[in-house]
Motif scaffolding. Structure first.
Motif, short mmCIF file in Angstrom:
data_model
loop_
_atom_site.label_atom_id
_atom_site.label_comp_id
_atom_site.label_asym_id
_atom_site.label_seq_id
_atom_site.Cartn_x
_atom_site.Cartn_y
_atom_site.Cartn_z
N SER A 158 195.88 115.17 41.88
CA SER A 158 194.49 115.57 42.06
C SER A 158 193.81 115.72 40.71
CB SER A 158 194.40 116.89 42.83
OG SER A 158 195.08 116.80 44.07
N GLN B 204 183.99 110.27 47.21
CA GLN B 204 185.09 109.37 47.53
C GLN B 204 184.76 107.94 47.13
OE1 GLN B 204 186.15 109.42 51.65
NE2 GLN B 204 187.77 107.88 51.43
N HIS C 218 192.84 110.55 49.19
CA HIS C 218 193.37 111.23 50.37
C HIS C 218 192.44 112.34 50.87
CE1 HIS C 218 196.17 112.88 53.23
NE2 HIS C 218 196.13 114.07 52.64
N ARG C 219 191.85 113.09 49.95
CA ARG C 219 190.99 114.20 50.34
C ARG C 219 190.01 114.51 49.22
NH1 ARG C 219 194.61 117.68 50.86
NH2 ARG C 219 195.04 117.48 53.09
N THR D 198 187.43 117.71 48.24
CA THR D 198 187.08 119.09 48.56
C THR D 198 185.97 119.55 47.62
OG1 THR D 198 189.36 119.53 49.22
CG2 THR D 198 187.94 121.44 48.85
#
Length: 211
Positions: free
Chosen positions: A86, A102, A112-113, A115
């Protein structure tokens, strides 16, 4: 005819004031008894609620089970592995969405994610975390440092792993505009003649008698 005297049996007739006093005392005793019963009822309810809370707490602790040090270490290792994939993205526009972040980083690898952190009112804080599937994508993501998104330069850094129970303190930076402050001195230590000055004593005039 002679008047006959009749005796009255049964004692003296109580006065009206005494009867009222007895009635007031009886009413006061009834009120005190009612208040005592009400206090007992409330105390019983409080004890029942406390017992229910203890039972719920015991049930939750039983369901969770004792925390195994090996489990804690495994969770910490999992967090470190995720943080290794990350990056931290700062100076993100408040109107920016996770989908836009993204798309900005999808050229580096599979995202993947995303936040975007918010405050307690749900407002974005201005920074986000992007988690990739591959750890190799981190180096490519760091190349996007100072790239623009919504007209703002992003600050991309590797994500740090927070260690439980350890607070990270940042040292205070030196401010060149503040300069060096003079140490505090008590008012009694200041010279009445000015800072850094010493008093100059005059030679007393010689006494010259009249000629």
């Amino acid at each position: 005819m002679e008047e006959e005297e009749h005796e009255v049996y049964g004692g003296e007739i109580p006065d009206v004031g005494e009867m009222d006093g007895d009635m007031d005392m009886t009413a006061a005793d009834d009120d005190a008894a009612k208040e005592l019963d009400e206090m007992k009822r409330r105390l019983k309810e409080i004890e029942d609620e406390a017992a229910a809370l203890r039972e719920m707490q015991a049930k939750v602790e039983k369901d969770m089970g004792p925390q195994d040090p090996a489990t804690i270490a495994s969770d910490q290792a999992g967090k470190e592995e995720v943080d290794a994939r990350s990056v931290f993205v700062g100076n993100v526009d408040y109107a920016c969405t996770p989908e836009e972040v993204q798309q900005h980083f999808q050229s580096c690898g599979t995202v993947h994610r995303v936040t975007i952190l918010t405050d307690k009112f749900g407002q974005p804080k201005g920074f986000a975390y992007v988690e990739f599937v591959e750890a190799e994508a981190i180096q490519d993501a760091l190349q996007l440092n100072e790239s623009e998104l919504h007209g703002r330069q992003l600050k991309v850094l590797p994500k740090r792993t927070n260690v439980p129970g350890l607070k990270q303190h940042r040292g205070r930076r030196f401010n060149p505009y503040m300069g060096f402050r003079r140490p505090f001195m008590s008012p009694y230590m200041y010279s009445p003649y000015g800072y850094g000055k010493v008093p100059r004593f005059r030679r007393p005039m010689r006494y010259m008698p009249y000629q």
